[in-house]
Design a protein around this motif. Structure first.
Motif, PDB file in Angstrom:
ATOM      1  N   GLN A  57       0.854  -1.192   0.000  1.00  0.00           N
ATOM      2  CA  GLN A  57       0.000   0.000   0.000  1.00  0.00           C
ATOM      3  C   GLN A  57       0.887   1.238   0.000  1.00  0.00           C
ATOM      4  O   GLN A  57       1.813   1.337   0.800  1.00  0.00           O
ATOM      5  CB  GLN A  57      -0.875  -0.001   1.265  1.00  0.00           C
ATOM      6  CG  GLN A  57      -1.687   1.250   1.500  1.00  0.00           C
ATOM      7  CD  GLN A  57      -2.936   1.317   0.656  1.00  0.00           C
ATOM      8  OE1 GLN A  57      -3.650   0.336   0.493  1.00  0.00           O
ATOM      9  NE2 GLN A  57      -3.226   2.489   0.113  1.00  0.00           N
ATOM     10  N   ASN A  83      -7.744   1.547  -0.586  1.00  0.00           N
ATOM     11  CA  ASN A  83      -7.119   0.371  -0.004  1.00  0.00           C
ATOM     12  C   ASN A  83      -6.712  -0.614  -1.101  1.00  0.00           C
ATOM     13  O   ASN A  83      -7.478  -0.876  -2.030  1.00  0.00           O
ATOM     14  CB  ASN A  83      -8.066  -0.315   0.975  1.00  0.00           C
ATOM     15  CG  ASN A  83      -8.259   0.489   2.243  1.00  0.00           C
ATOM     16  OD1 ASN A  83      -7.335   1.142   2.732  1.00  0.00           O
ATOM     17  ND2 ASN A  83      -9.461   0.469   2.778  1.00  0.00           N
ATOM     18  N   SER A  99      -6.822  -8.115   1.067  1.00  0.00           N
ATOM     19  CA  SER A  99      -7.069  -6.687   1.007  1.00  0.00           C
ATOM     20  C   SER A  99      -6.570  -6.060   2.307  1.00  0.00           C
ATOM     21  O   SER A  99      -6.350  -6.752   3.304  1.00  0.00           O
ATOM     22  CB  SER A  99      -8.555  -6.393   0.787  1.00  0.00           C
ATOM     23  OG  SER A  99      -9.320  -6.911   1.868  1.00  0.00           O
ATOM     24  N   ASN A 102      -6.875  -2.672   5.139  1.00  0.00           N
ATOM     25  CA  ASN A 102      -7.604  -1.528   5.663  1.00  0.00           C
ATOM     26  C   ASN A 102      -6.555  -0.564   6.182  1.00  0.00           C
ATOM     27  O   ASN A 102      -5.957  -0.780   7.238  1.00  0.00           O
ATOM     28  CB  ASN A 102      -8.561  -1.951   6.777  1.00  0.00           C
ATOM     29  CG  ASN A 102      -9.382  -0.780   7.293  1.00  0.00           C
ATOM     30  OD1 ASN A 102      -9.311   0.340   6.755  1.00  0.00           O
ATOM     31  ND2 ASN A 102     -10.158  -1.005   8.321  1.00  0.00           N
ATOM     32  N   PHE A 103      -6.289   0.469   5.400  1.00  0.00           N
ATOM     33  CA  PHE A 103      -5.232   1.422   5.701  1.00  0.00           C
ATOM     34  C   PHE A 103      -5.845   2.681   6.295  1.00  0.00           C
ATOM     35  O   PHE A 103      -6.654   3.347   5.649  1.00  0.00           O
ATOM     36  CB  PHE A 103      -4.450   1.748   4.427  1.00  0.00           C
ATOM     37  CG  PHE A 103      -3.435   2.837   4.582  1.00  0.00           C
ATOM     38  CD1 PHE A 103      -3.401   3.892   3.691  1.00  0.00           C
ATOM     39  CD2 PHE A 103      -2.503   2.806   5.611  1.00  0.00           C
ATOM     40  CE1 PHE A 103      -2.461   4.902   3.807  1.00  0.00           C
ATOM     41  CE2 PHE A 103      -1.562   3.810   5.750  1.00  0.00           C
ATOM     42  CZ  PHE A 103      -1.546   4.863   4.838  1.00  0.00           C
TER      43      PHE A 103
END
Lengths: 112, 112
Positions: free
Chosen positions: A51, A58, A65, A67-68
């Protein structure tokens, strides 16, 4: 100080279920990259997902995946439809001067 | 391109002996990193090369440790007068100027 913290030493999940691994970090940088690496029992580290902090969207790679949350300095990994082959150590890596800093890892076991 | 290659895969040595590990990065990668990983822990940064220049060394890299990267190609990590505390997996990684590493399979050192 540049640090990466993974607060879950071990986790387990039933096959086909979803699991989320947590990671927090500290940096004074404004633009940087964050990574999740997988280390199966064979021990070679494999990049799972990355990321860029500059991007609000995201990152997603197939079943993986993130979650930033930049303000909270949080970077969690979600694994959907868990498979037996996902069993491994997972390391979060964040920015350091000239290099990346790794957390202590989360051991994930996928149960049949 | 066969990825990052590390040799040997395993090394058992007696305390007090010298050991040398080799890392062959991906050919076009100009950055090379050495990390150490003890059981149940995340990789800890040891040193970093950009081309042939060693730009950073961790405080973990005591005087008994030395790393080289002649001509900016392969790298060697030497440990002199090994101690039992040196037992670990030594990981090499390489990259271009972009983000993320490619790791080798590591060299597992056991000091007896």
């Amino acid at each position: 100080a540049q640090t990466v913290t993974q607060s879950q030493p071990e986790m387990s999940v039933q096959e086909a279920e979803t699991v989320t691994l947590s990671c927090t970090y500290d940096t004074s940088e404004n633009n940087y990259y964050l990574f999740w690496y997988k280390q199966p029992p064979s021990r070679q580290m494999i990049l799972v997902i990355r990321q860029e902090a500059y991007k609000q969207q995201n990152a997603t790679e197939n079943r993986f995946s993130v979650n930033f949350q930049k303000a909270a300095k949080s970077f969690s990994l979600k694994i959907s439809d868990s498979q037996l082959g996902d069993t491994a150590m997972y390391f979060c890596a964040g920015p350091g001067t000239y290099k990346y800093i790794f957390g202590t890892g989360t051991r994930l076991k996928v149960l049949a | 391109d066969t990825g990052v290659s590390q040799n040997p895969r395993h090394k058992i040595t007696k305390r007090g002996q010298n050991v040398t590990f080799r890392c062959d990065p991906i050919s076009e990668h100009n950055r090379l990193y050495w990390y150490r990983q003890t059981l149940g822990q995340g990789p800890e940064f040891l040193t970093y090369f950009q081309n042939e220049a060693q730009l950073e060394k961790s405080r973990l890299l005591s005087d008994r440790f030395s790393a080289e990267r002649p001509k900016g190609s392969f790298s060697t990590l030497e440990i002199q007068r090994t101690e039992q505390g040196d037992s670990a997996m030594y990981l090499c990684a390489s990259s271009l100027t972009g983000p993320g590493y490619t790791f080798g399979s590591g060299t597992r050192l056991t000091v007896v």
